[in-house]
Write a protein that holds these residues in place. Sequence first.
Motif, short mmCIF file in Angstrom:
data_model
loop_
_atom_site.label_atom_id
_atom_site.label_comp_id
_atom_site.label_asym_id
_atom_site.label_seq_id
_atom_site.Cartn_x
_atom_site.Cartn_y
_atom_site.Cartn_z
N UNK A 195 0.84 -1.20 0.00
CA UNK A 195 0.00 0.00 0.00
C UNK A 195 0.87 1.25 0.00
N UNK A 196 1.94 1.25 0.78
CA UNK A 196 2.88 2.39 0.77
C UNK A 196 3.42 2.65 -0.63
N UNK A 197 3.77 1.58 -1.35
CA UNK A 197 4.42 1.75 -2.64
C UNK A 197 3.50 1.80 -3.83
N UNK B 84 -3.01 -2.11 9.64
CA UNK B 84 -1.74 -1.84 8.95
C UNK B 84 -1.09 -0.53 9.35
N UNK B 85 -1.82 0.37 9.98
CA UNK B 85 -1.29 1.72 10.29
C UNK B 85 0.07 1.69 11.01
N UNK C 113 5.14 5.69 4.31
CA UNK C 113 4.84 6.78 3.38
C UNK C 113 3.40 7.27 3.55
N UNK C 114 2.47 6.36 3.72
CA UNK C 114 1.05 6.73 3.76
C UNK C 114 0.46 6.67 5.16
N UNK D 210 5.96 14.30 0.93
CA UNK D 210 6.97 13.45 0.32
C UNK D 210 7.35 12.33 1.28
N UNK D 211 6.57 12.16 2.30
CA UNK D 211 6.84 11.12 3.28
C UNK D 211 7.73 11.64 4.38
#
Length: 186
Positions: free
Chosen positions: A12-14, A90-91, A96-97, A150-151
């Motif tokens: 999910x991040x990527x 998942x948090x 990144x997200x 941008x994370x």
Amino acid sequence: MNIDIRYLAGLIDGEGCITIFRHKTLACRDDHWTYRPLVQIGMVYKPLIFMLCQQFNVPFKTMRPRDESRRSYAVWTVRGQKCIDLLIEIEPFLIVKKEEAQFVLRYWNDPEVRLKGGTMKGVHGEAREALKAKREWYRLQLQAMKKTSFGPLWDGSELGENPMPGESAEGQPRTKQTVLKAVGRA
């Protein structure tokens, strides 16, 4: 075989998207929108998406490419309460997200926003307009967050002060060699 939740967080991040999905059904009036949390991953590698669909009991969907130069891809989508349950799980593993996931959880936990489960049925007049405005505010805030973030690990210093894509900080075209040199690996 189940996919590990940490691996899913990385996917999910990527490759994924966390958003508040605004949807109008065909039977609804022009001003009747439904706002629901959504997590989605789209990939050309269909077996992985198929595994996710089986694990989370959601339909498998294949998308046609926009043009002949692209390949078809599969999409995994989780909405509503299933999405919230997934984000809670998942948090802790997101990087990144993470901020986007926390914002969507905040949206879902706002008692005014959750009224009627995301729909606006039975809400009229000023209350309807206020509810719609608050939901839209959350959606637009999340969109703005996506455009500026941008994370947590990005500070821009390794490639100069906020360089334009494709250019170095000095305005020179960016090549593999200039990037490696900038980060001290050349």
